[in-house]
Scaffold this active site. Structure first.
Site, PDB file in Angstrom:
ATOM      1  N   ALA A  44       0.832  -1.207   0.000  1.00  0.00           N
ATOM      2  CA  ALA A  44       0.000   0.000   0.000  1.00  0.00           C
ATOM      3  C   ALA A  44       0.866   1.256   0.000  1.00  0.00           C
ATOM      4  CB  ALA A  44      -0.907  -0.003   1.224  1.00  0.00           C
TER       5      ALA A  44
ATOM      6  N   GLU B 190       1.391 -10.080  -1.191  1.00  0.00           N
ATOM      7  CA  GLU B 190       0.040 -10.630  -1.263  1.00  0.00           C
ATOM      8  C   GLU B 190      -0.493 -10.647  -2.695  1.00  0.00           C
ATOM      9  OE1 GLU B 190      -2.102  -9.817   2.908  1.00  0.00           O
ATOM     10  OE2 GLU B 190      -1.277  -8.000   2.002  1.00  0.00           O
TER      11      GLU B 190
ATOM     12  N   GLY C 162       1.586  -5.844   0.936  1.00  0.00           N
ATOM     13  CA  GLY C 162       0.557  -6.064  -0.064  1.00  0.00           C
ATOM     14  C   GLY C 162       1.110  -6.487  -1.409  1.00  0.00           C
TER      15      GLY C 162
ATOM     16  N   GLU D 152       4.003  -6.721   8.133  1.00  0.00           N
ATOM     17  CA  GLU D 152       2.906  -6.017   8.793  1.00  0.00           C
ATOM     18  C   GLU D 152       2.995  -6.033  10.316  1.00  0.00           C
ATOM     19  OE1 GLU D 152       1.228  -6.649   4.692  1.00  0.00           O
ATOM     20  OE2 GLU D 152       2.616  -7.674   6.034  1.00  0.00           O
TER      21      GLU D 152
END
Length: 257
Positions: free
Chosen positions: A65, A111, A108, A131
């Site tokens: 992000a 991911e 992310g 994270e």
């Protein structure tokens, strides 16, 4: 330039590129919207059988992000209704997706790679879900897709420590399919896609559609899905083409119909 571009780079192969090199290809609203559109366009195109996801520049596949967007109160822009984070991680997809990773795939970004069906990575690539080091969780699929993709204990270690793992070790543990030299991940991914595309596309699509659910359903339910998929495959032109090509001692000419 658009934050996400789509181009056909080989027969039946689309290359989807995140183009925010100066921001390490991090996800903002434009990337999320662009990936959402890319998935829908590829799903709708019967002539595209496989897709490759990459980030431009060679330094970062995707750094997750964009924290500038988050700090500015625009977190919701990083999600779409169909794809959720980055417009991608939960998007319904029947086509085959290969992540071509150069450099960092963090948070992310990792991911995004895990949401693809397969991963090709350069030997300079590094993967991490950091994270927990910031009081967060990898809520875009990382905390459950990683244990499915590699041995349980090592996945738990990466999730709990926020540590980093290089591409060579990732391949040893099984969540990276192929490792190539720096700068060659996309070329290797295209070759990989072309290898997949030598097979009947609907049969591949139906097979992986079941395989993706292997951790979520009982054997009986998966067996029933397999029979249903076989019925659909048997109704296609390609189902007749495969045996016919074998008898005629030639390569099959798949149509995807």
């Amino acid at each position: 330039m658009d934050a996400v571009t789509v181009e056909v780079v080989a027969p039946h192969v689309a290359l989807v590129t995140i183009r925010r090199r100066d921001a390490r290809n991090s996800v903002n609203g434009a990337v999320a919207a662009g990936l959402d559109r890319a998935v829908k366009a590829i799903e709708a195109d019967p002539d595209l059988w496989t897709a490759i996801l990459t980030g431009e520049g060679g330094v970062a596949f995707c750094a997750g992000a964009d924290l500038k967007e988050v700090s500015a109160g625009r977190m919701q822009d990083l999600y779409t209704s169909d794809g959720q984070f980055a417009g991608f991680v939960k998007h319904p997809r029947s086509k085959i997706w290969i992540a071509a990773v150069e450099g960092f795939a963090l948070a992310g970004g990792f991911e995004l790679a895990l949401a693809c069906d397969m991963i090709v990575a350069s030997d300079t690539s590094v993967f991490s879900l950091p994270e927990v080091t910031r009081g967060l969780i990898a809520a875009a699929g990382g905390v459950y897709r990683l244990p499915r993709a590699m041995p349980r204990a090592q996945a738990f270690e990466l999730i709990a420590t926020g540590g980093r793992i290089p591409a060579a070790r990732a391949a040893e543990l099984g969540f990276v399919n192929k490792v190539t030299v720096a700068g060659e991940a996309v070329a290797e991914a295209i070759a990989f896609a072309e290898l997949i595309n030598q097979n009947a596309p609907i049969a591949v699509r139906e097979s992986l559609g079941i395989a993706r659910q292997a951790y979520d359903m009982s054997d009986d339910a998966l067996f029933a899905l397999s029979l249903e998929a076989q019925d659909r495959v048997m109704m296609t032109e390609d189902f007749a083409e495969g045996p016919r090509a074998f008898v005629e001692k030639r390569a099959p000419q798949w149509t995807g119909r």
